[in-house]
Design a protein around this motif. Structure first.
Motif, PDB file in Angstrom:
ATOM      1  N   UNK A  99     -21.742  46.937  14.133  1.00  0.00           N
ATOM      2  CA  UNK A  99     -20.599  47.593  14.767  1.00  0.00           C
ATOM      3  C   UNK A  99     -19.812  46.636  15.659  1.00  0.00           C
ATOM      4  N   UNK A 100     -20.512  45.699  16.286  1.00  0.00           N
ATOM      5  CA  UNK A 100     -19.908  44.736  17.214  1.00  0.00           C
ATOM      6  C   UNK A 100     -20.344  43.331  16.841  1.00  0.00           C
ATOM      7  N   UNK A 101     -19.920  42.844  15.683  1.00  0.00           N
ATOM      8  CA  UNK A 101     -20.417  41.531  15.249  1.00  0.00           C
ATOM      9  C   UNK A 101     -19.997  40.414  16.193  1.00  0.00           C
ATOM     10  N   UNK A 102     -20.938  39.544  16.482  1.00  0.00           N
ATOM     11  CA  UNK A 102     -20.676  38.376  17.315  1.00  0.00           C
ATOM     12  C   UNK A 102     -20.097  37.279  16.424  1.00  0.00           C
ATOM     13  N   UNK A 103     -19.236  36.459  17.001  1.00  0.00           N
ATOM     14  CA  UNK A 103     -18.617  35.341  16.280  1.00  0.00           C
ATOM     15  C   UNK A 103     -17.797  35.810  15.082  1.00  0.00           C
ATOM     16  N   UNK A 104     -17.207  36.984  15.186  1.00  0.00           N
ATOM     17  CA  UNK A 104     -16.386  37.522  14.106  1.00  0.00           C
ATOM     18  C   UNK A 104     -14.930  37.128  14.352  1.00  0.00           C
ATOM     19  N   UNK A 105     -14.241  36.740  13.313  1.00  0.00           N
ATOM     20  CA  UNK A 105     -12.825  36.404  13.426  1.00  0.00           C
ATOM     21  C   UNK A 105     -12.522  35.097  12.734  1.00  0.00           C
TER      22      UNK A 105
ATOM     23  N   UNK B 136     -18.841  28.448  15.202  1.00  0.00           N
ATOM     24  CA  UNK B 136     -19.135  29.256  14.024  1.00  0.00           C
ATOM     25  C   UNK B 136     -18.382  30.562  14.145  1.00  0.00           C
ATOM     26  N   UNK B 137     -17.727  30.944  13.080  1.00  0.00           N
ATOM     27  CA  UNK B 137     -17.104  32.267  12.991  1.00  0.00           C
ATOM     28  C   UNK B 137     -17.279  32.756  11.560  1.00  0.00           C
ATOM     29  N   UNK B 138     -17.197  34.055  11.395  1.00  0.00           N
ATOM     30  CA  UNK B 138     -17.158  34.620  10.053  1.00  0.00           C
ATOM     31  C   UNK B 138     -16.132  35.739  10.036  1.00  0.00           C
ATOM     32  N   UNK B 139     -15.600  35.965   8.868  1.00  0.00           N
ATOM     33  CA  UNK B 139     -14.584  36.982   8.684  1.00  0.00           C
ATOM     34  C   UNK B 139     -14.899  37.703   7.379  1.00  0.00           C
ATOM     35  N   UNK B 140     -14.402  38.895   7.231  1.00  0.00           N
ATOM     36  CA  UNK B 140     -14.613  39.622   5.996  1.00  0.00           C
ATOM     37  C   UNK B 140     -15.072  41.043   6.251  1.00  0.00           C
ATOM     38  N   UNK B 141     -15.703  41.610   5.239  1.00  0.00           N
ATOM     39  CA  UNK B 141     -16.186  42.989   5.347  1.00  0.00           C
ATOM     40  C   UNK B 141     -17.482  43.127   4.560  1.00  0.00           C
ATOM     41  N   UNK B 142     -18.258  44.119   4.949  1.00  0.00           N
ATOM     42  CA  UNK B 142     -19.516  44.342   4.261  1.00  0.00           C
ATOM     43  C   UNK B 142     -20.272  45.517   4.849  1.00  0.00           C
ATOM     44  N   UNK B 143     -21.427  45.749   4.269  1.00  0.00           N
ATOM     45  CA  UNK B 143     -22.295  46.837   4.731  1.00  0.00           C
ATOM     46  C   UNK B 143     -22.963  46.443   6.050  1.00  0.00           C
TER      47      UNK B 143
END
Length: 144
Positions: free
Chosen positions: A15-21, A56-63
């Motif tokens: 719900x609150x992913x760290x390093x997202x963007x 480090x960052x990640x972006x996208x969508x998933x379960x």
């Protein structure tokens, strides 16, 4: 069955992913997707060529499992030397395959140990890890 404490940890990271963007200064980008369930992630790393994952960052969508895995992975590898990150990747894959005990360097990633009991969700958990392993193996490769 997951321990309720681990369930809460995974839900929080999903719900609150760290390093997202987006990481505009990324020197390495790697995309992976899981067509079976629609998960799609892009990892962005900076500092790999200097021997440490500075950012480090990640972006996208998933379960839930996919996002939680990427979020917890980011916390585990950010700021670490690449040689240590490779050990974490190896220990993570050994843990979820059930061929090794939970290594001390995995910390909160131990929450994924039970995924071996649900083989259909294994790809959700490993998607980000496969992208990271590919990025470290060929940091100069074009984004795929």
């Amino acid at each position: 069955m997951l321990d309720p404490l681990y369930q809460q940890l995974l839900l929080d990271h999903a719900k609150n992913p760290r390093n997202f963007g987006r990481l505009e200064a990324a020197t390495v980008r790697r995309r992976h997707d899981n067509p079976a369930c629609g998960d799609r992630l892009e990892l962005q790393l900076a500092g790999v060529v200097e021997g440490t994952i500075r950012d480090f960052k990640f972006d996208g969508h998933g379960c839930v499992l996919c996002l939680a895995s990427a979020s917890l992975m980011g916390e585990a590898v950010k700021g670490k030397p690449v040689v240590a990150v490779r050990a974490i990747i190896s220990n993570f894959f050994a843990m979820i395959a059930g061929v090794a005990a939970i290594a001390p360097d995995l910390g909160a990633l131990a929450a994924f140990a039970a995924v071996k009991q649900v083989p259909g969700r294994m790809q959700c958990v490993t998607l980000a890890w496969e992208a990271l392993a590919a990025a470290l193996a060929e940091p100069d490769a074009p984004v795929t």
